[in-house]
Design an enzyme around this catalytic site. Structure first.
Site, PDB file in Angstrom:
ATOM      1  N   CYS A  96       0.813  -1.216   0.000  1.00 41.40           N
ATOM      2  CA  CYS A  96       0.000   0.000   0.000  1.00 41.40           C
ATOM      3  C   CYS A  96       0.848   1.268   0.000  1.00 41.40           C
ATOM      4  O   CYS A  96       1.043   1.920   1.038  1.00 41.40           O
ATOM      5  CB  CYS A  96      -0.982   0.042   1.154  1.00 41.40           C
ATOM      6  SG  CYS A  96      -2.200   1.352   0.818  1.00 41.40           S
ATOM      7  N   CYS A 116      -5.832   2.108  -4.699  1.00 43.40           N
ATOM      8  CA  CYS A 116      -5.331   2.705  -3.465  1.00 43.40           C
ATOM      9  C   CYS A 116      -6.326   3.777  -3.033  1.00 43.40           C
ATOM     10  O   CYS A 116      -6.424   4.818  -3.677  1.00 43.40           O
ATOM     11  CB  CYS A 116      -3.946   3.296  -3.727  1.00 43.40           C
ATOM     12  SG  CYS A 116      -3.141   3.781  -2.216  1.00 43.40           S
TER      13      CYS A 116
HETATM   14  C1  LIG Z   1      -1.117   0.274   6.922  1.00 42.40           C
HETATM   15  C2  LIG Z   1      -1.603  -0.507   5.716  1.00 42.40           C
HETATM   16  C3  LIG Z   1      -2.594   0.037   4.905  1.00 42.40           C
HETATM   17  C4  LIG Z   1      -3.040  -0.662   3.786  1.00 42.40           C
HETATM   18  N1  LIG Z   1      -4.039  -0.115   3.051  1.00 42.40           N
HETATM   19  C5  LIG Z   1      -4.521  -0.789   1.998  1.00 42.40           C
HETATM   20  C6  LIG Z   1      -5.628  -0.274   1.271  1.00 42.40           C
HETATM   21  O1  LIG Z   1      -6.172   0.782   1.589  1.00 42.40           O
HETATM   22  N2  LIG Z   1      -6.097  -0.992   0.217  1.00 42.40           N
HETATM   23  C7  LIG Z   1      -5.529  -2.183  -0.141  1.00 42.40           C
HETATM   24  O2  LIG Z   1      -6.011  -2.797  -1.093  1.00 42.40           O
HETATM   25  N3  LIG Z   1      -4.463  -2.682   0.515  1.00 42.40           N
HETATM   26  C8  LIG Z   1      -3.953  -2.031   1.583  1.00 42.40           C
HETATM   27  N4  LIG Z   1      -2.907  -2.558   2.302  1.00 42.40           N
HETATM   28  C9  LIG Z   1      -2.157  -3.711   1.752  1.00 42.40           C
HETATM   29  C10 LIG Z   1      -2.826  -5.074   1.938  1.00 42.40           C
HETATM   30  O3  LIG Z   1      -3.163  -5.291   3.274  1.00 42.40           O
HETATM   31  C11 LIG Z   1      -1.860  -6.153   1.445  1.00 42.40           C
HETATM   32  O4  LIG Z   1      -1.415  -5.828   0.157  1.00 42.40           O
HETATM   33  C12 LIG Z   1      -2.527  -7.531   1.416  1.00 42.40           C
HETATM   34  O5  LIG Z   1      -2.841  -7.923   2.717  1.00 42.40           O
HETATM   35  C13 LIG Z   1      -1.609  -8.545   0.725  1.00 42.40           C
HETATM   36  O6  LIG Z   1      -2.118  -9.841   0.851  1.00 42.40           O
HETATM   37  P1  LIG Z   1      -1.097 -11.091   0.955  1.00 42.40           P
HETATM   38  O7  LIG Z   1      -1.929 -12.300   1.082  1.00 42.40           O
HETATM   39  O8  LIG Z   1      -0.088 -11.026  -0.110  1.00 42.40           O
HETATM   40  O9  LIG Z   1      -0.315 -10.828   2.320  1.00 42.40           O
HETATM   41  P2  LIG Z   1      -0.909 -10.843   3.795  1.00 42.40           P
HETATM   42  O10 LIG Z   1      -2.345 -10.478   3.787  1.00 42.40           O
HETATM   43  O11 LIG Z   1       0.018 -10.004   4.603  1.00 42.40           O
HETATM   44  O12 LIG Z   1      -0.835 -12.368   4.245  1.00 42.40           O
HETATM   45  C14 LIG Z   1       0.368 -13.095   4.287  1.00 42.40           C
HETATM   46  C15 LIG Z   1       0.125 -14.303   5.192  1.00 42.40           C
HETATM   47  O13 LIG Z   1       1.215 -15.208   5.042  1.00 42.40           O
HETATM   48  C16 LIG Z   1       1.495 -15.744   6.319  1.00 42.40           C
HETATM   49  N5  LIG Z   1       2.885 -16.208   6.293  1.00 42.40           N
HETATM   50  C17 LIG Z   1       4.014 -15.464   6.309  1.00 42.40           C
HETATM   51  N6  LIG Z   1       5.087 -16.258   6.281  1.00 42.40           N
HETATM   52  C18 LIG Z   1       4.623 -17.533   6.228  1.00 42.40           C
HETATM   53  C19 LIG Z   1       5.268 -18.796   6.178  1.00 42.40           C
HETATM   54  N7  LIG Z   1       6.603 -18.908   6.188  1.00 42.40           N
HETATM   55  N8  LIG Z   1       4.498 -19.903   6.138  1.00 42.40           N
HETATM   56  C20 LIG Z   1       3.129 -19.818   6.132  1.00 42.40           C
HETATM   57  N9  LIG Z   1       2.487 -18.626   6.171  1.00 42.40           N
HETATM   58  C21 LIG Z   1       3.235 -17.510   6.229  1.00 42.40           C
HETATM   59  C22 LIG Z   1       1.255 -14.591   7.273  1.00 42.40           C
HETATM   60  O14 LIG Z   1       1.049 -15.039   8.607  1.00 42.40           O
HETATM   61  C23 LIG Z   1       0.032 -13.933   6.657  1.00 42.40           C
HETATM   62  O15 LIG Z   1      -1.168 -14.440   7.208  1.00 42.40           O
HETATM   63  C24 LIG Z   1      -2.455  -1.919   3.454  1.00 42.40           C
HETATM   64  C25 LIG Z   1      -1.466  -2.460   4.264  1.00 42.40           C
HETATM   65  C26 LIG Z   1      -1.043  -1.767   5.389  1.00 42.40           C
HETATM   66  C27 LIG Z   1       0.025  -2.369   6.272  1.00 42.40           C
END
Ligand SMILES: Cc1cc2nc3c(=O)[nH]c(=O)nc-3n(C[C@H](O)[C@H](O)[C@H](O)COP(=O)(O)OP(=O)(O)OC[C@H]3O[C@@H](n4cnc5c(N)ncnc54)[C@H](O)[C@@H]3O)c2cc1C
Length: 420
Positions: free
Chosen positions: A185, A364
């Protein structure tokens, strides 16, 4: 049909073996990571497959809706509202293995878990998110966040401390940092600054304050249509900007922040009264050190099909993937159905001409103050891709309401349930 279960039946004696133990369990589809990407992909798969054998490997008992952390930091939402139990998010038909993956062995179609046991698969989806590299800022400790004028919205445990820090600010210099990308983000580092500016005005401390945005990027936003609006917001609010600057050190007891130019060695020091830090970010080590990684350390996948070019039974989505889009939950929402379609096409032996393609859509929601938001939606070419039939480059009250109320509901009930 599988039932949702928590795994603990692992032979730990095998962990120290010289040779890798044989996988003790096998699933047709293994998803590593049960965050936004993993949970959404699991939900789509469990809706589409008649008899799904899907396992999600995720160590955390809780699941966070991170986009709301901005509004927690701004004092609008309680942090508890952003979290729920992982078991309530994952589809009932999926198995949940409550462990972390410590290594990927794609040549053997297996992953190793933290307890040394292994899980085999026919197909693998990697969705482990991005790593926050707090330690790359010298002098910064995570425990300090929320105290002594130092805060960050980049964590469930720290975002409340931002609101405390904003309320304690009595005027002086307020600094908001953004590291060089990639980060998740890219709008979050500035959204909290606009809320802070509003809050300082309401409290009557803004006229005795400087608000500084110090970012590793060359400008305020990468999509020019939205940058034009944001530059006007910055001007209207009297915010000072420092671009191509990376925070390298803080000295908390003296409230000093040291920045380095992203183009050289030059250092700049700022005395702050409060500082909101967005941590440097990068690929998780478990991906970086695996055969799945590209040179930069992300899971290497085709940017249109989300399939690994090296291992056709491996797919990735979300922040951990090499997809050159803005790392957001909104991007995940569009990536997941494409990934699932292409994975099922692969399972059914269909040719790649039957694949769907992802165009890099990301969004965003740029909060520019309490009750104001610019909804930036765009694709790989940084062209706007508005979902609404009006000018979304304008700040709007309605889009703020969408972020505050609409998107969280769509996330929990729509996206994570595979309905969107
Ligand atoms: C402050 C903030 C504001 C944001 N605002 C927005 C917004 O307004 N709009 C938007 O669309 N996005 C926003 N985001 C971004 C969004 O939250 C992420 O892009 C999204 O969560 C990505 O999804 P993901 O599944 O890739 O990662 P995540 O949702 O972070 O999930 C990753 C998962 O993998 C697990 N994991 C890690 N390592 C391992 C391992 N070795 N083995 C097994 N599991 C593991 C973790 O425990 C976690 O549950 C924001 C993020 C933040 C921090």
């Amino acid at each position: 049909m599988t039932t949702q279960s928590v795994s603990s039946d692992i032979p730990d004696a095998l962990a120290s073996a010289d040779v890798r133990p044989k996988p003790t369990r096998h699933h047709q589809i293994v998803i590593v990571g049960g965050g936004a990407g993993g949970a959404t992909a699991a939900a789509h798969l469990c809706r589409k497959l008649r008899d799904p054998d899907v396992a999600v490997i995720e160590p955390s008992e809780t699941h966070d809706y991170q986009p709301l952390w901005t509004l927690v930091g701004g004092g609008v939402v309680n942090k508890e509202k952003t979290r729920c139990h992982e078991i309530d998010v994952l589809p009932k038909k999926a198995s949940w293995i409550r462990q972390a993956v410590t290594s990927f062995e794609p040549d053997e179609n297996a992953v190793t878990l933290a307890d040394g046991s292994r899980v085999g698969y026919d197909y693998l989806i990697v969705a482990v998110g991005i790593k926050l590299n707090w330690e790359q800022v010298k002098g910064l400790s995570v425990e300090q966040l929320g105290h002594d004028g130092v805060c960050s919205n980049y964590g469930y445990d720290t975002c409340e401390g931002t609101w405390r820090t904003l309320r304690e600010f009595q005027g002086g210099t307020a600094v908001f940092t953004m590291p060089p990308p990639p980060i998740k983000c890219a709008g979050a580092p500035q959204k909290i600054m606009y809320l802070a500016d509003d809050h300082f005005r309401k409290r009557g401390v803004r006229d005795r304050s400087r608000v500084i945005y110090a970012a590793g990027t060359p400008g305020i936003f990468s999509v020019k249509e939205f940058a034009a609006t944001l530059n006007k917001v910055i001007e209207r609010k009297g915010i000072e900007t420092m671009f191509k600057q990376r925070l390298v050190e803080i000295v908390p007891n003296e409230r000093r922040a040291i920045f380095q130019s992203t183009e050289g060695e030059e250092l700049t020091e700022i005395k702050y009264d409060m500082i909101h830090i967005t941590p440097p970010q990068g690929p998780p080590d478990v991906v970086r050190n695996s055969p799945l990684a590209n040179e930069a350390g992300w899971v290497k996948v085709d940017k249109a099909t989300l399939q690994s070019p090296d291992y056709p039974n491996v797919f990735s989505l979300g922040d951990a993937s090499s997809l050159p889009t803005s790392k957001t939950g909104a991007a995940v929402r569009k990536e997941a159905p494409v990934l699932v379609h292409n994975l099922m096409a692969t399972m059914n032996g269909r040719p790649s001409s039957d694949f769907k393609t992802y165009d890099g859509y990301a969004s965003c929601p740029l909060v520019t103050g309490y009750g104001k938001l610019v909804l930036a939606e765009f694709d790989y070419d940084l062209k706007p891709k508005p979902s609404f039939p009006f000018d979304t480059t304008k700040e709007r009250w309605s889009m703020y309401q969408l972020k505050r109320y609409g998107l969280p509901m769509l996330y929990w009930r729509g996206m994570c349930k595979g309905r969107l």
